[in-house]
Write a protein that holds these residues in place. Structure first.
Motif, PDB file in Angstrom:
ATOM      1  N   ILE A 146       0.853  -1.209   0.000  1.00  0.00           N
ATOM      2  CA  ILE A 146       0.000   0.000   0.000  1.00  0.00           C
ATOM      3  C   ILE A 146       0.882   1.250   0.000  1.00  0.00           C
ATOM      4  O   ILE A 146       0.612   2.219  -0.717  1.00  0.00           O
ATOM      5  N   LEU A 147       1.961   1.219   0.803  1.00  0.00           N
ATOM      6  CA  LEU A 147       2.872   2.370   0.837  1.00  0.00           C
ATOM      7  C   LEU A 147       3.517   2.597  -0.523  1.00  0.00           C
ATOM      8  O   LEU A 147       3.668   3.741  -0.969  1.00  0.00           O
ATOM      9  N   ILE A 149       2.251   1.848  -3.421  1.00  0.00           N
ATOM     10  CA  ILE A 149       1.236   2.453  -4.294  1.00  0.00           C
ATOM     11  C   ILE A 149       1.113   3.939  -3.988  1.00  0.00           C
ATOM     12  O   ILE A 149       1.095   4.780  -4.890  1.00  0.00           O
ATOM     13  N   LEU A 150       1.072   4.239  -2.677  1.00  0.00           N
ATOM     14  CA  LEU A 150       0.924   5.634  -2.251  1.00  0.00           C
ATOM     15  C   LEU A 150       2.052   6.495  -2.807  1.00  0.00           C
ATOM     16  O   LEU A 150       1.821   7.595  -3.310  1.00  0.00           O
ATOM     17  N   VAL A 154       0.619   7.007  -6.683  1.00  0.00           N
ATOM     18  CA  VAL A 154      -0.228   8.170  -6.439  1.00  0.00           C
ATOM     19  C   VAL A 154       0.579   9.462  -6.479  1.00  0.00           C
ATOM     20  O   VAL A 154       0.236  10.403  -7.197  1.00  0.00           O
ATOM     21  N   SER A 161      -1.170   1.790 -10.312  1.00  0.00           N
ATOM     22  CA  SER A 161      -1.482   1.420  -8.931  1.00  0.00           C
ATOM     23  C   SER A 161      -2.055   0.011  -8.851  1.00  0.00           C
ATOM     24  O   SER A 161      -2.277  -0.511  -7.770  1.00  0.00           O
TER      25      SER A 161
ATOM     26  N   TYR B 218      -6.852  -8.841   7.044  1.00  0.00           N
ATOM     27  CA  TYR B 218      -6.848  -7.968   5.874  1.00  0.00           C
ATOM     28  C   TYR B 218      -7.654  -8.597   4.744  1.00  0.00           C
ATOM     29  O   TYR B 218      -8.396  -7.920   4.036  1.00  0.00           O
ATOM     30  N   GLN B 238      -7.741   1.193   2.886  1.00  0.00           N
ATOM     31  CA  GLN B 238      -7.028   1.153   1.608  1.00  0.00           C
ATOM     32  C   GLN B 238      -7.578   2.131   0.568  1.00  0.00           C
ATOM     33  O   GLN B 238      -6.830   2.782  -0.138  1.00  0.00           O
ATOM     34  N   MET B 241      -6.599   5.962   1.186  1.00  0.00           N
ATOM     35  CA  MET B 241      -5.203   6.384   1.345  1.00  0.00           C
ATOM     36  C   MET B 241      -4.880   7.629   0.522  1.00  0.00           C
ATOM     37  O   MET B 241      -3.958   8.356   0.844  1.00  0.00           O
ATOM     38  N   TYR B 242      -5.662   7.869  -0.539  1.00  0.00           N
ATOM     39  CA  TYR B 242      -5.365   9.033  -1.374  1.00  0.00           C
ATOM     40  C   TYR B 242      -5.681  10.329  -0.641  1.00  0.00           C
ATOM     41  O   TYR B 242      -4.975  11.316  -0.766  1.00  0.00           O
ATOM     42  N   VAL B 248      -4.054   4.811   6.816  1.00  0.00           N
ATOM     43  CA  VAL B 248      -3.266   3.677   6.331  1.00  0.00           C
ATOM     44  C   VAL B 248      -1.962   3.546   7.108  1.00  0.00           C
ATOM     45  O   VAL B 248      -1.515   2.456   7.442  1.00  0.00           O
ATOM     46  N   LEU B 249      -1.356   4.694   7.416  1.00  0.00           N
ATOM     47  CA  LEU B 249      -0.035   4.668   8.048  1.00  0.00           C
ATOM     48  C   LEU B 249      -0.100   4.104   9.467  1.00  0.00           C
ATOM     49  O   LEU B 249       0.744   3.298   9.854  1.00  0.00           O
TER      50      LEU B 249
END
Lengths: 317, 281
Positions: A146-147, A149-150, A154, A161, B218, B238, B241-242, B248-249
């Motif tokens: 996920i990180l 992707i971030l 992104v 992604s 998850y 998830q 996160m944008y 998320v962190l």
């Protein structure tokens, strides 16, 4: 020795297939009922049962399942209505390259890091690499994904992604780019463990007499390290690599879901959600069989690397 | 640093072990405190105050339903401890006797235990969880059982290897000469002597269990809502996160710090038990 190892793997395979068969085909109850729902008429259920071959004795069903698998003939999926073979063959071209890509990345990171860390023991580079492995082991790979992707998809927009363009439609380059982030997420914890194993094995090897002989012979430190040293340190590394493969295959189930990759793991996950027992059963057998076969290959490869193992009883770990 | 450690009487412990111990202590106390107190009720939603970044009022911010994330992390740690503890008990409860039996008897029994190990090893915890879920439907128990089963061969292997060495020591022989049965020797002499190794392995497996539980929840194969779980929090976050990276962190950092602490503690304990590895760095 080799024969004994082969028989052992065969026995494990048979036992695993029996367990999977009993757990997924006998325990969950009547698949016909699951497909048709609780309101189904008795005669429709009976018709479907005989169509699916469920009215035959358990032993016959087991034998036909196993023999079917051996010739690549799987049953039809309950939900998709097409043979599981077809479902798998579409997706194996995503999961297979992903797993191989991840292993290559893990080895490419771990071997140099492990060797350098051992050779420069106690120095700054060793401390940094060791700290890095601790972090790599502690980070859950799906969170790392996920990180990634971030950051890369992104913020920087370097990589997609998620999703997969397909080998034929998208071309090899686009596919490899789509697989890079997932493979890296899969590789990180494996690389961390592998680095530690390589470092430990190298430290043992560096104290051996033949390393001193190589130095006395006048071989340069670099050459000593990478040829004599690494080759002898490879045996534990290769063995661990085989064990890691099972974690890697399990990891693809999670990572494929993070990146929406149409692979075996995602298929398995969707099949559970739809309670498509036939697909679950065959996919699990496929994954377990590959774990067993790969561990067998690794053990045989260890014999190839180290002739001494040909005489020792190495199968008893 | 070394001088400072000497002052408080911790000279014999390494720095990393103390950091690991402190992190583990923090994690365990969070889960104990969460038994009777959390800053807010982790299940109460407040849509008006959703997705707020960390602040004085909500240390870790709020999630998409306006729930306090610090309270959720606290409750989630409880879930992680519970799953890991039970999974560890299953693994040790079956694995240690199996390994001890294999080492004490040898021969055919040893062979069958090792075969069984290979067999269970072919099923990673995630796969067992998938099978159990496919049969019984999703639930928190699945994760515990699946991780526990995977722990059995790990402990069987470690116990067997360590016990085999201990059986060759003189005191095992003299205990035999005194007329003790195999079972008595195992109980009184073998197991106490290998308990250190088992504790180290336990710490490592505890960390792995927390990691595995997070992965399973998850995927929706572990704890079911509304029970807070770190893996579930990550899954819910998830898609957000944008816009709100903190959702998320924070759960990920909680998992990473816990595993980091447990691993440091495990490594430190191993170094304490095995002087050979200390001198090797």
């Amino acid at each position: 020795m080799i024969l004994r190892r082969l028989l052992g793997a065969l026995a494990t395979l048979v036992l695993a297939s029996l367990t999977i068969f009993l757990a997924l085909e006998v325990l969950p109850g009547d698949p016909a009922q699951i497909i048709l729902g609780t309101g189904a008429q008795e005669d429709t259920l009976a018709a479907l049962r005989s169509q699916l071959g469920l009215d035959r004795p358990i032993l016959v069903r087991y034998v036909s399942w196993v023999s079917g698998m051996l010739v690549g003939d799987f049953k039809d999926s309950y939900t998709y209505g097409i043979p599981v073979t077809e479902l798998i063959s579409q997706r194996i071209y995503v999961s297979g390259p992903l797993a191989i890509f991840a292993i290559i990345l893990a080895v490419a990171i771990a071997l140099p890091c492990g060797v350098i860390s051992a050779a420069r023991r106690g120095r700054l580079s060793d401390t940094l690499i060791t700290a890095g492995t601790q972090i790599g082991i502690a980070i859950p790979n799906f969170w790392f994904a996920i990180l990634l992707i971030l950051l890369f998809a992104v913020r920087l927009r370097w990589f997609p992604s998620g999703g997969f363009p397909g080998w034929e439609d998208g071309g090899i380059i686009a596919c490899l780019i789509a697989l890079l982030l997932p493979a890296f997420a899969l590789a990180l914890p494996q690389a961390a463990i592998l680095t530690r194993v390589t470092r430990g094995a190298m430290l043992e090897v560096l104290q051996e007499n033949y390393m001193r002989t190589a130095a006395a012979k006048g071989l340069s430190p670099t050459k000593r390290l990478w040829t004599h040293g690494l080759q002898n340190a490879m045996i534990p590394v290769v063995t661990i690599l085989g064990l890691q493969f099972s974690f890697l295959l399990a990891g693809t189930i999670i990572i494929e879901n993070v990146f929406y990759l149409p692979g075996i793991g995602r298929l398995l996950f969707q099949a559970i959600a739809q309670r498509d027992i036939v697909v679950v059963q065959n996919l699990i057998m496929l994954i377990v069989a590959s774990v067993i076969v790969i561990n067998l290959v690794v053990d045989l490869a260890a014999i190839g690397i180290d002739p001494r193992l040909r005489r020792q009883d190495f199968a008893r770990g | 640093m070394a001088k400072w450690l000497k002052l408080i009487g911790l000279r014999q412990y390494s720095v990393s072990m103390i950091i690991g111990g402190l992190l583990t202590l923090l994690f365990l106390s969070l889960s104990v405190i969460a038994l009777f107190w959390t800053p807010y009720d982790p299940e109460i939603m407040n849509i008006a105050g959703r997705l707020k970044p960390p602040s004085i009022n909500n240390w870790f911010g709020t999630d998409q339903f306006g729930r306090d994330m610090f309270s959720m992390i606290m409750k989630g740690s409880q879930n992680s401890v519970a799953v890991a503890m039970v999974a560890l008990c299953i693994g040790m409860g079956f694995g240690v006797p199996l390994g001890a039996l294999a080492a004490a008897r040898g021969g055919l029994i040893d062979d069958s235990v090792m075969r069984f190990n290979d067999f269970v090893f072919a099923f990673p915890a995630l796969l067992s969880a998938v099978i159990i879920t496919a049969v019984f439907g999703p639930g928190a128990i699945n994760a515990i059982v699946a991780i526990g089963i995977f722990n059995i061969p790990v402990f069987a292997r470690v116990t067997r290897a360590a016990a085999q060495i201990t059986w060759q020591r003189e005191f095992a022989l003299s205990a035999r000469a005194l007329g003790l049965t195999t079972f008595q020797i195992t109980l009184r002499h073998i197991l106490p002597n290998i308990s250190g190794i088992l504790i180290v392995q336990g710490t490592i497996q505890f960390a792995l269990a927390i990691l595995a539980e997070a992965g399973l929840s998850y995927l929706g194969l572990g704890a079911q809502p509304p029970a807070p779980s770190w893996g579930k929090m990550l899954f819910d976050a998830q898609t957000l996160m944008y816009t709100s990276p903190h959702v998320v962190l924070i759960p990920g950092l909680a998992i990473a710090f816990t595993i980091f602490g447990l691993n440091l503690l495990g490594d430190g304990l191993r170094d304490q038990l095995d002087p050979k590895t200390v001198t090797r760095g």
